[in-house]
Design an enzyme around this catalytic site. Sequence first.
Site, short mmCIF file in Angstrom:
data_model
loop_
_atom_site.label_atom_id
_atom_site.label_comp_id
_atom_site.label_asym_id
_atom_site.label_seq_id
_atom_site.Cartn_x
_atom_site.Cartn_y
_atom_site.Cartn_z
N ASN A 198 -55.55 3.12 -77.29
CA ASN A 198 -56.52 2.99 -78.79
C ASN A 198 -57.83 3.47 -78.33
O ASN A 198 -58.27 3.74 -77.12
CB ASN A 198 -56.47 1.63 -79.19
CG ASN A 198 -56.91 0.50 -78.16
OD1 ASN A 198 -58.04 0.65 -77.65
ND2 ASN A 198 -55.99 -0.28 -77.81
N PHE A 210 -62.19 -11.89 -79.21
CA PHE A 210 -62.99 -10.88 -80.31
C PHE A 210 -61.99 -10.23 -81.41
O PHE A 210 -60.66 -10.40 -80.96
CB PHE A 210 -63.23 -9.47 -79.34
CG PHE A 210 -64.50 -9.85 -78.91
CD1 PHE A 210 -65.01 -10.72 -77.65
CD2 PHE A 210 -65.69 -8.92 -79.25
CE1 PHE A 210 -66.31 -11.01 -77.30
CE2 PHE A 210 -66.95 -9.18 -78.72
CZ PHE A 210 -67.25 -10.08 -78.00
N LYS A 242 -39.92 13.08 -68.25
CA LYS A 242 -40.82 13.51 -69.25
C LYS A 242 -39.68 13.78 -70.57
O LYS A 242 -38.78 14.47 -70.22
CB LYS A 242 -41.56 14.80 -69.09
CG LYS A 242 -42.55 15.09 -70.18
CD LYS A 242 -43.27 16.42 -69.87
CE LYS A 242 -43.77 16.99 -71.20
NZ LYS A 242 -44.55 18.36 -71.21
N PRO A 294 -46.92 -9.69 -74.40
CA PRO A 294 -47.32 -11.01 -74.82
C PRO A 294 -48.82 -11.14 -74.99
O PRO A 294 -49.79 -10.00 -74.85
CB PRO A 294 -47.46 -11.48 -73.18
CG PRO A 294 -47.18 -10.26 -72.52
CD PRO A 294 -46.82 -9.26 -73.30
N ASP A 295 -49.47 -12.28 -75.72
CA ASP A 295 -50.44 -12.40 -76.18
C ASP A 295 -51.30 -12.95 -75.18
O ASP A 295 -51.05 -14.35 -74.90
CB ASP A 295 -50.65 -13.20 -77.56
CG ASP A 295 -51.97 -13.15 -78.09
OD1 ASP A 295 -52.96 -13.50 -77.53
OD2 ASP A 295 -52.12 -12.76 -79.52
N ILE A 296 -52.23 -12.30 -74.53
CA ILE A 296 -53.09 -12.87 -73.35
C ILE A 296 -53.94 -14.21 -73.70
O ILE A 296 -53.82 -15.34 -73.22
CB ILE A 296 -53.62 -11.85 -72.45
CG1 ILE A 296 -52.73 -10.79 -72.28
CG2 ILE A 296 -54.37 -12.45 -71.42
CD1 ILE A 296 -53.57 -9.36 -71.80
N LYS A 349 -55.06 -18.35 -82.69
CA LYS A 349 -55.19 -18.18 -81.23
C LYS A 349 -55.36 -19.55 -80.62
O LYS A 349 -55.25 -19.61 -79.33
CB LYS A 349 -56.00 -17.00 -80.94
CG LYS A 349 -55.88 -15.71 -81.50
CD LYS A 349 -55.51 -14.58 -80.44
CE LYS A 349 -54.87 -13.25 -81.30
NZ LYS A 349 -54.53 -12.47 -80.36
O1 C5P Z 1 -54.42 -10.15 -82.05
P1 C5P Z 1 -55.40 -9.36 -82.06
O2 C5P Z 1 -55.12 -8.20 -81.27
O3 C5P Z 1 -55.93 -9.20 -83.28
O4 C5P Z 1 -56.44 -10.15 -81.49
C1 C5P Z 1 -57.73 -10.00 -80.78
C2 C5P Z 1 -57.99 -10.77 -79.70
O5 C5P Z 1 -56.97 -11.44 -78.86
C3 C5P Z 1 -58.82 -10.14 -78.69
O6 C5P Z 1 -59.79 -11.20 -78.16
C4 C5P Z 1 -57.98 -9.72 -77.70
O7 C5P Z 1 -58.50 -9.42 -76.25
C5 C5P Z 1 -56.90 -10.67 -77.54
N1 C5P Z 1 -55.63 -10.09 -77.36
C6 C5P Z 1 -54.89 -10.56 -76.03
N2 C5P Z 1 -53.56 -10.27 -75.76
C7 C5P Z 1 -52.79 -9.53 -76.81
C8 C5P Z 1 -53.49 -9.07 -78.15
C9 C5P Z 1 -54.84 -9.49 -78.27
O8 C5P Z 1 -55.62 -11.26 -75.29
N3 C5P Z 1 -51.60 -8.99 -76.55
#
Ligand code: C5P
Length: 417
Positions: free
Chosen positions: A220, A335, A299, A317-319, A353
């Site tokens: 991105n 953020f 490729k 995974p959502d960190i 979150k």
């Molecule tokens: O879910 P979204 O991407 O909109 O949320 C943004 C926030 O969550 C940011 O702080 C981003 O660094 C964190 N994030 C994360 N892991 C992910 C997706 C988002 O830590 N897989």
Amino acid sequence: MNTDNDSRRALAGRRLVLGLSGGIACYKSAELLRLLVKAGADVQVVMTEGAAQFITPVTMQALSNREVFLSTWDARAPNNMAHINLSREADALLVAPASADFIARLAQGRADDLLSLLCLARPPGLCPLLLAPAMNREMWAHPATQRNVAQVAADGARVLGVGSGEQACGETGDGRMLEPEELLDELVAFFQPKVLAGKTVLITAGPTFEPIDPVRGITNHSSGKMGFAMARAAREAGADVTLVAGPVHLPTPRGVRRIDVQTAQQMYDAVVPRAAAHEIFIATAAVADWRPASASDQKLKKDGSGRCPDIGFAENPDILAAVARLPRPPFCVGFAAESHDLLAHARAKRERKGVPLLVGNLGPATFGRDDNALLLVDANGHAELPEGASQGARADKLALARRLMGEIARRLASETA
Ligand code: C5P
């Protein structure tokens, strides 16, 4: 003083004494002086006799627009006490280069030339002393020098450290003076309020890159600038900072520990096991929500049939959410980069979150830019940074990051009170 829109003039209004003792690094002090003046500082140069062998006072006078002081017996000051006047008029005294001999004399409290006399006569609370050592690697490594450096640090001087690499004498090793830009950054950092002194901060920054095959991937537009500004500001505020960065082309802020990763999974693996050992976690990274379910190890080729490859996706995974769910989580700051309805989305994201503070910004108006406008959302409501952001006010990312450190420190203090 520094303003929101102008962190390039980060030393505006600061009165400095720049002292030069004798060493070949003196030639770099001319460039340092130019940078200090450009950053808005009012600089008075003082040189030892040795320094004047390496670079002329004329150069330093021209760059500072002030006459240079060289001698204890200089009769220009009406009271004939340049050592008292200069140290009472300065916000800080930086000696760059600080030679081995000069540091040895400081360690002994000698005062047999104007610069060492000035260092001894300064009121330490009003005029802090910073030293940028510069010498041959053997001189730097010598136990006598190391003893003297430890002594002057114990006496209250801030020793800025040395660089490593090729030396004027042809040898390679530790002992070079830090580069002028590094010294400028150190000085700017020195004047920032130490609102996070001794705290440990973990930060994610930049985009992630999710490979499709060995030559392509999904990423991105995040440049990493906001996250790197946060890392720099946290370090300036006195914190011990670890930065986990996706693929970006940005230099590591001075004094920050950096771990480079590519994918969201790698970022997760770098962050989650470390998070509990930190007091603050700031997630500025734009992490990819999905990755190709299985990256091809070759490729992907067009086969002429017009059919597109069938790339299935898996969720990353959502960190941030994982860190916020730890049994004893650090203070978590998320953020959100949105395209519209910032407040509603930021509020919802904070809840989802499970984090105390969420910072919203508009994606298209932040990616790749040096400035930004933020909306801070916490349990008590919301606030704009800079003030007037909803009316179009913006501020540079470093200035915003510095203010955010104050906001985080305040909330952390009230949470732990
Ligand atoms: O879910 P979204 O991407 O909109 O949320 C943004 C926030 O969550 C940011 O702080 C981003 O660094 C964190 N994030 C994360 N892991 C992910 C997706 C988002 O830590 N897989």
